[in-house]
Design a protein around this motif. Structure first.
Motif, PDB file in Angstrom:
ATOM      1  N   PRO A 130     -15.583   4.470 -13.753  1.00 14.37           N
ATOM      2  CA  PRO A 130     -14.632   5.432 -13.186  1.00 14.37           C
ATOM      3  C   PRO A 130     -13.835   6.118 -14.285  1.00 14.37           C
ATOM      4  CG  PRO A 130     -13.800   3.200 -12.934  1.00 14.37           C
ATOM      5  CD  PRO A 130     -15.198   3.071 -13.474  1.00 14.37           C
ATOM      6  N   THR A 131     -13.582   7.405 -14.103  1.00 11.55           N
ATOM      7  CA  THR A 131     -12.801   8.146 -15.089  1.00 11.55           C
ATOM      8  C   THR A 131     -11.394   8.440 -14.581  1.00 11.55           C
ATOM      9  OG1 THR A 131     -13.749  10.206 -14.239  1.00 11.55           O
ATOM     10  CG2 THR A 131     -14.821   9.205 -16.150  1.00 11.55           C
ATOM     11  N   SER A 132     -11.057   7.909 -13.411  1.00  8.34           N
ATOM     12  CA  SER A 132      -9.693   8.013 -12.892  1.00  8.34           C
ATOM     13  C   SER A 132      -9.456   6.838 -11.957  1.00  8.34           C
ATOM     14  CB  SER A 132      -9.486   9.337 -12.137  1.00  8.34           C
ATOM     15  OG  SER A 132     -10.096   9.282 -10.854  1.00  8.34           O
ATOM     16  N   GLY A 133      -8.210   6.686 -11.539  1.00  8.14           N
ATOM     17  CA  GLY A 133      -7.871   5.617 -10.595  1.00  8.14           C
ATOM     18  C   GLY A 133      -7.827   6.126  -9.170  1.00  8.14           C
ATOM     19  N   ALA A 134      -8.609   7.160  -8.845  1.00  2.00           N
ATOM     20  CA  ALA A 134      -8.476   7.860  -7.572  1.00  2.00           C
ATOM     21  C   ALA A 134      -9.077   7.140  -6.377  1.00  2.00           C
ATOM     22  CB  ALA A 134      -9.082   9.268  -7.674  1.00  2.00           C
ATOM     23  N   THR A 135     -10.055   6.252  -6.584  1.00  4.20           N
ATOM     24  CA  THR A 135     -10.687   5.550  -5.463  1.00  4.20           C
ATOM     25  C   THR A 135     -11.219   4.196  -5.933  1.00  4.20           C
ATOM     26  OG1 THR A 135     -13.012   6.208  -5.757  1.00  4.20           O
ATOM     27  CG2 THR A 135     -11.580   7.783  -4.646  1.00  4.20           C
ATOM     28  N   CYS A 136     -11.728   3.414  -4.965  1.00  3.67           N
ATOM     29  CA  CYS A 136     -12.389   2.145  -5.292  1.00  3.67           C
ATOM     30  C   CYS A 136     -13.906   2.289  -5.246  1.00  3.67           C
ATOM     31  CB  CYS A 136     -11.940   1.036  -4.340  1.00  3.67           C
ATOM     32  SG  CYS A 136     -12.396   1.300  -2.608  1.00  3.67           S
ATOM     33  N   ALA A 137     -14.414   3.522  -5.381  1.00  2.00           N
ATOM     34  CA  ALA A 137     -15.852   3.763  -5.309  1.00  2.00           C
ATOM     35  C   ALA A 137     -16.625   3.009  -6.382  1.00  2.00           C
ATOM     36  CB  ALA A 137     -16.146   5.258  -5.419  1.00  2.00           C
ATOM     37  N   ALA A 138     -15.988   2.726  -7.516  1.00  2.00           N
ATOM     38  CA  ALA A 138     -16.673   1.995  -8.580  1.00  2.00           C
ATOM     39  C   ALA A 138     -17.006   0.573  -8.164  1.00  2.00           C
ATOM     40  CB  ALA A 138     -15.804   1.965  -9.841  1.00  2.00           C
ATOM     41  N   TRP A 139     -16.317   0.067  -7.156  1.00  2.00           N
ATOM     42  CA  TRP A 139     -16.482  -1.313  -6.692  1.00  2.00           C
ATOM     43  C   TRP A 139     -17.417  -1.431  -5.498  1.00  2.00           C
ATOM     44  CZ3 TRP A 139     -13.519  -5.901  -8.022  1.00  2.00           C
ATOM     45  CH2 TRP A 139     -13.713  -6.982  -7.159  1.00  2.00           C
ATOM     46  N   ALA A 182      -3.337   9.990  -5.965  1.00  2.00           N
ATOM     47  CA  ALA A 182      -4.280  10.035  -4.842  1.00  2.00           C
ATOM     48  C   ALA A 182      -4.903   8.668  -4.606  1.00  2.00           C
ATOM     49  CB  ALA A 182      -5.363  11.076  -5.097  1.00  2.00           C
ATOM     50  N   GLY A 183      -5.206   7.961  -5.701  1.00  2.00           N
ATOM     51  CA  GLY A 183      -5.776   6.623  -5.568  1.00  2.00           C
ATOM     52  C   GLY A 183      -4.827   5.656  -4.878  1.00  2.00           C
ATOM     53  N   ILE A 184      -3.536   5.826  -5.133  1.00  2.00           N
ATOM     54  CA  ILE A 184      -2.529   5.001  -4.463  1.00  2.00           C
ATOM     55  C   ILE A 184      -2.563   5.276  -2.963  1.00  2.00           C
ATOM     56  CG2 ILE A 184      -0.036   4.634  -4.217  1.00  2.00           C
ATOM     57  CD1 ILE A 184       0.123   5.249  -7.300  1.00  2.00           C
ATOM     58  N   LEU A 220       1.689  -1.818  -4.565  1.00  2.00           N
ATOM     59  CA  LEU A 220       1.871  -0.367  -4.719  1.00  2.00           C
ATOM     60  C   LEU A 220       3.298   0.054  -4.402  1.00  2.00           C
ATOM     61  CD1 LEU A 220      -1.533   0.820  -3.234  1.00  2.00           C
ATOM     62  CD2 LEU A 220      -0.883   0.611  -5.635  1.00  2.00           C
ATOM     63  N   PHE A 221       3.884  -0.521  -3.367  1.00  2.00           N
ATOM     64  CA  PHE A 221       5.284  -0.220  -3.064  1.00  2.00           C
ATOM     65  C   PHE A 221       6.188  -0.573  -4.247  1.00  2.00           C
ATOM     66  CE2 PHE A 221       5.021  -0.549   1.869  1.00  2.00           C
ATOM     67  CZ  PHE A 221       4.829   0.823   1.961  1.00  2.00           C
ATOM     68  N   GLN A 222       5.908  -1.697  -4.870  1.00  2.00           N
ATOM     69  CA  GLN A 222       6.782  -2.208  -5.920  1.00  2.00           C
ATOM     70  C   GLN A 222       6.571  -1.536  -7.276  1.00  2.00           C
ATOM     71  OE1 GLN A 222       5.907  -6.407  -5.900  1.00  2.00           O
ATOM     72  NE2 GLN A 222       6.478  -6.620  -3.743  1.00  2.00           N
ATOM     73  N   LYS A 223       5.346  -1.129  -7.577  1.00  2.00           N
ATOM     74  CA  LYS A 223       5.033  -0.734  -8.955  1.00  2.00           C
ATOM     75  C   LYS A 223       4.573   0.701  -9.143  1.00  2.00           C
ATOM     76  CE  LYS A 223       3.905  -5.475 -10.335  1.00  2.00           C
ATOM     77  NZ  LYS A 223       2.984  -6.349 -11.088  1.00  2.00           N
ATOM     78  N   ALA A 224       4.322   1.425  -8.063  1.00  2.00           N
ATOM     79  CA  ALA A 224       3.735   2.761  -8.202  1.00  2.00           C
ATOM     80  C   ALA A 224       4.617   3.718  -8.987  1.00  2.00           C
ATOM     81  CB  ALA A 224       3.421   3.337  -6.819  1.00  2.00           C
ATOM     82  N   GLU A 225       5.907   3.772  -8.670  1.00  2.00           N
ATOM     83  CA  GLU A 225       6.802   4.709  -9.365  1.00  2.00           C
ATOM     84  C   GLU A 225       6.844   4.436 -10.867  1.00  2.00           C
ATOM     85  OE1 GLU A 225      10.597   6.104  -7.617  1.00  2.00           O
ATOM     86  OE2 GLU A 225      10.199   4.591  -6.071  1.00  2.00           O
ATOM     87  N   SER A 226       6.992   3.189 -11.218  1.00  2.00           N
ATOM     88  CA  SER A 226       7.020   2.817 -12.635  1.00  2.00           C
ATOM     89  C   SER A 226       5.691   3.121 -13.303  1.00  2.00           C
ATOM     90  CB  SER A 226       7.350   1.328 -12.769  1.00  2.00           C
ATOM     91  OG  SER A 226       7.205   0.899 -14.102  1.00  2.00           O
TER      92      SER A 226
END
Length: 374
Positions: A130-139, A182-184, A220-226
């Motif tokens: 994967p070249t971004s964190g946009a989806t779980c398609a790599a898995w 978007a991945g989030i 995600l709620f806890q760490k996304a902003e950071s």
């Protein structure tokens, strides 16, 4: 004696399930792709690299040294115009003409889905990068198929997850920030959909899948902003792991018991509008979650859904996810256009019918235009 054995065998066959839970191997870390040559080369000698035109140019600097060091004879092929049937047919011919013995997929969700499907059709191993964190398609052991114009058509279940997943943090960090956002949105949908589609199942792995989705949501709620504010920082790495890896765990464990519901049904319908194509998959899915919760409020008088929707709206505002049709650039969509989307989302085979109540186009249109209602 033999009759008893026969009965046992018949009973056993009824309880045999196939789960594609996880990739065979995962490598993750900053700059890990440059050091993955031995693992890549263990899968064959003649790889076919599948990706988008831009990604293939970017990835060349990473893969060419590996191919030279390990004596691999590689060819590259674009999946353009889309992850669609015509591209699949063309890539299958390329696979045969190159006499490829494994496939390497590089890029976002559509590139990886196409690489997985080409490998599956050819009975070959596949590497996902994967070249971004946009989806779980790599898995995942799933490929979504679209029309040449980008409209969702159907999905294909694959026999296994990828043979090797390479999650290179440096490569992911080079992608535009909105891809991780978007991945989030795509990943957080796991909780809102799995918790409904699983029903009241008492199956151990289904319970585990739903709980993993809950853990994913909380991370995600806890760490996304950071994470968004500090690329390559500790929280950023944890969020990337969540969107690419942990999101896949829930789907792998849950299988058919933890499928997508209204959030992805709304996404799929929106892809039939050309004016929505500039939005990434996860952006449309995140809006779809709000639509799903709004439907629960309207049709079930579910106050917990109302509270959850307001919580999500606050979270979306904080990280930049869309909350409304206006946020998706679809504020001028006509009533006819909305009705068309709703009819697609409510087709008999749609995932929206995994909701515990019946949904028709009229209330769906009402939910789509009132996602931000207080």
């Amino acid at each position: 004696m033999s009759r008893t054995k026969s009965v046992v065998n018949k009973a056993s066959k009824k309880n045999v399930f196939s789960l594609q839970i996880a990739p065979a191997r995962i490598l993750k870390g900053e700059d890990c792709l440059r050091n993955a040559g031995a693992q890549i080369a263990s899968l064959g000698k003649r790889p076919m690299v599948v990706g988008g035109d831009n990604t293939l140019r970017v990835i060349d600097d990473y893969l060419t040294p590996i191919f030279k060091e390990y004596g691999l004879d590689a060819m590259s092929a674009s999946y353009a115009p889309d992850c669609c049937e015509s591209s699949l047919a063309r890539l299958q011919k390329g696979l045969e003409s190159h006499d490829a013995d494994f496939v390497i997929g590089v890029g976002g969700g559509k590139a990886l889905d196409m690489a997985k499907l080409v490998a599956f059709k050819g009975g070959l191993p596949v590497v996902t990068i994967p070249t971004s964190g946009a989806t779980c398609a790599a898995w995942s052991a799933l490929s979504n198929i679209y029309s040449e114009e980008g409209a969702f058509l159907y999905d294909v279940s694959l026999k296994s997850c990828p043979d090797l997943l390479i999650l290179d943090y440096g490569l992911i960090a080079s992608a535009p920030p909105h891809t991780l956002i978007a991945g989030i949105g795509d990943a957080i949908a796991k909780w809102y959909e799995a918790s409904i589609s699983s029903g009241n199942s008492s199956a151990t792995l289904t319970i585990a899948a739903v709980q993993q989705a809950r853990v994913l949501r909380d991370i995600l709620f806890q760490k996304a902003e950071s994470a968004i504010a500090h690329p390559l920082g500790e929280d950023w790495q944890e969020v990337v792991d969540a969107t690419v890896l942990l999101a896949g765990v829930s789907g792998g464990l849950g299988g058919a018991n933890c499928r997508t519901v209204a959030a992805h049904a709304v996404h799929n319908a929106l892809t039939h509008l050309a004016q929505s194509h500039h939005n990434l998959h996860g952006a449309k899915v995140s809006y779809g979650i709000l639509v799903q919760l709004r439907l629960e409020e309207m049709l079930e008088n579910n106050q917990l859904a109302a509270t959850s929707r307001q919580q999500l709206i606050k979270f979306y505002h904080a990280i930049g996810l869309p909350c409304s049709l206006e946020d998706l650039g679809l504020g001028k969509l006509t009533l006819e256009g909305l009705r068309h989307c709703a009819e697609i989302a409510c087709q008999p085979q749609s995932d929206i019918h995994r909701l515990p109540f019946k949904v028709k186009p009229e209330p769906l249109v009402a939910a789509m235009v009132s996602t931000t209602l207080s």
